[in-house]
Write a protein that holds these residues in place. Sequence first.
Motif, short mmCIF file in Angstrom:
data_model
loop_
_atom_site.label_atom_id
_atom_site.label_comp_id
_atom_site.label_asym_id
_atom_site.label_seq_id
_atom_site.Cartn_x
_atom_site.Cartn_y
_atom_site.Cartn_z
N LEU A 1 -1.86 2.26 6.27
CA LEU A 1 -1.49 1.88 4.91
C LEU A 1 -1.65 0.37 4.73
O LEU A 1 -0.69 -0.40 4.88
CB LEU A 1 -0.05 2.30 4.62
CG LEU A 1 0.21 3.81 4.58
CD1 LEU A 1 1.70 4.09 4.57
CD2 LEU A 1 -0.46 4.44 3.38
N ARG B 1 1.58 1.90 -3.58
CA ARG B 1 0.38 2.37 -4.29
C ARG B 1 0.04 3.80 -3.91
O ARG B 1 -0.38 4.60 -4.75
CB ARG B 1 -0.80 1.44 -3.98
CG ARG B 1 -0.67 0.06 -4.61
CD ARG B 1 -1.78 -0.87 -4.16
NE ARG B 1 -1.70 -2.16 -4.84
CZ ARG B 1 -2.40 -3.23 -4.49
NH1 ARG B 1 -3.24 -3.18 -3.46
NH2 ARG B 1 -2.27 -4.36 -5.16
N THR B 2 0.24 4.13 -2.64
CA THR B 2 -0.01 5.51 -2.20
C THR B 2 0.96 6.47 -2.88
O THR B 2 0.57 7.56 -3.32
CB THR B 2 0.13 5.61 -0.67
OG1 THR B 2 -0.85 4.77 -0.05
CG2 THR B 2 -0.07 7.05 -0.20
N ASP C 1 -4.73 -2.71 2.89
CA ASP C 1 -6.05 -3.00 2.34
C ASP C 1 -6.84 -3.75 3.40
O ASP C 1 -6.42 -4.83 3.84
CB ASP C 1 -5.92 -3.86 1.08
CG ASP C 1 -7.29 -4.26 0.55
OD1 ASP C 1 -7.96 -3.39 -0.05
OD2 ASP C 1 -7.68 -5.42 0.74
N GLU D 1 0.82 -1.21 0.00
CA GLU D 1 0.00 0.00 0.00
C GLU D 1 0.86 1.26 0.00
O GLU D 1 0.47 2.29 -0.57
CB GLU D 1 -0.95 0.00 1.20
CG GLU D 1 -1.85 1.22 1.30
CD GLU D 1 -2.69 1.46 0.05
OE1 GLU D 1 -3.01 2.64 -0.23
OE2 GLU D 1 -3.01 0.49 -0.68
#
Length: 215
Positions: free
Chosen positions: A156, A80-81, A158, A77
């Motif tokens: 951070l 992805r951030t 999913d 994450e």
Amino acid sequence: MSDQAFSAAEREAVYRAIAERRDMRHFAGGEVAPELLARLLEAAHHAPSVGLMQPWRFIRITTADLREAIHAQVEVERQRTAEALGERSDEFMRLKVEGVRDCAELLVAALMDEREAHIFGRRTLPEMDLASLACAIQNLWLAARAEGLGLGWVSLFDPQTLADLLHMPPGSKPMAILCLGPVTAFYSEPMLVQEGWAAPRPLAELLYTDRWGQP
């Protein structure tokens, strides 16, 4: 002064814990004694909750393999951030955003399952269960600071992927990965301020009278 007030020294300690609480990312390893961890979790459990539903659930992570799997999810994450941040991507990647591998204790704070059955205080504001959990985390944070321990809230990840990893029942939802433990020093100001990521706004800009936007 109300005759129900704490003593001056006690009041000062409460306000000091609030002012010096920090979202910590740098940990010094070590350990948290079982009786101290129990005391901190009891402080969290004393949080207010809408309808006294006590929606918080805490999962203590004790195995290295599980901790490493959680770290891997956070790293996915984080990448992805960074991609979503566009021009601030490189700046973000230079920040230390978690202490999952370094902290003495790792906890996952989650919302309970079957929350739809609780409508007291939630009929028009169902997200009050999340507000209750946030109060529990804040209690834990302030108690940890008073005990000289750091705590960092990591968001951070999913939620469904983490829920699957922890075998959580349908309807429950992880909301925070909490890194807890000894630190070498507390930040003198929020880390994101120190790193130049953001600047705090004064209370006067966020406080209105009678209607929105009116100072």
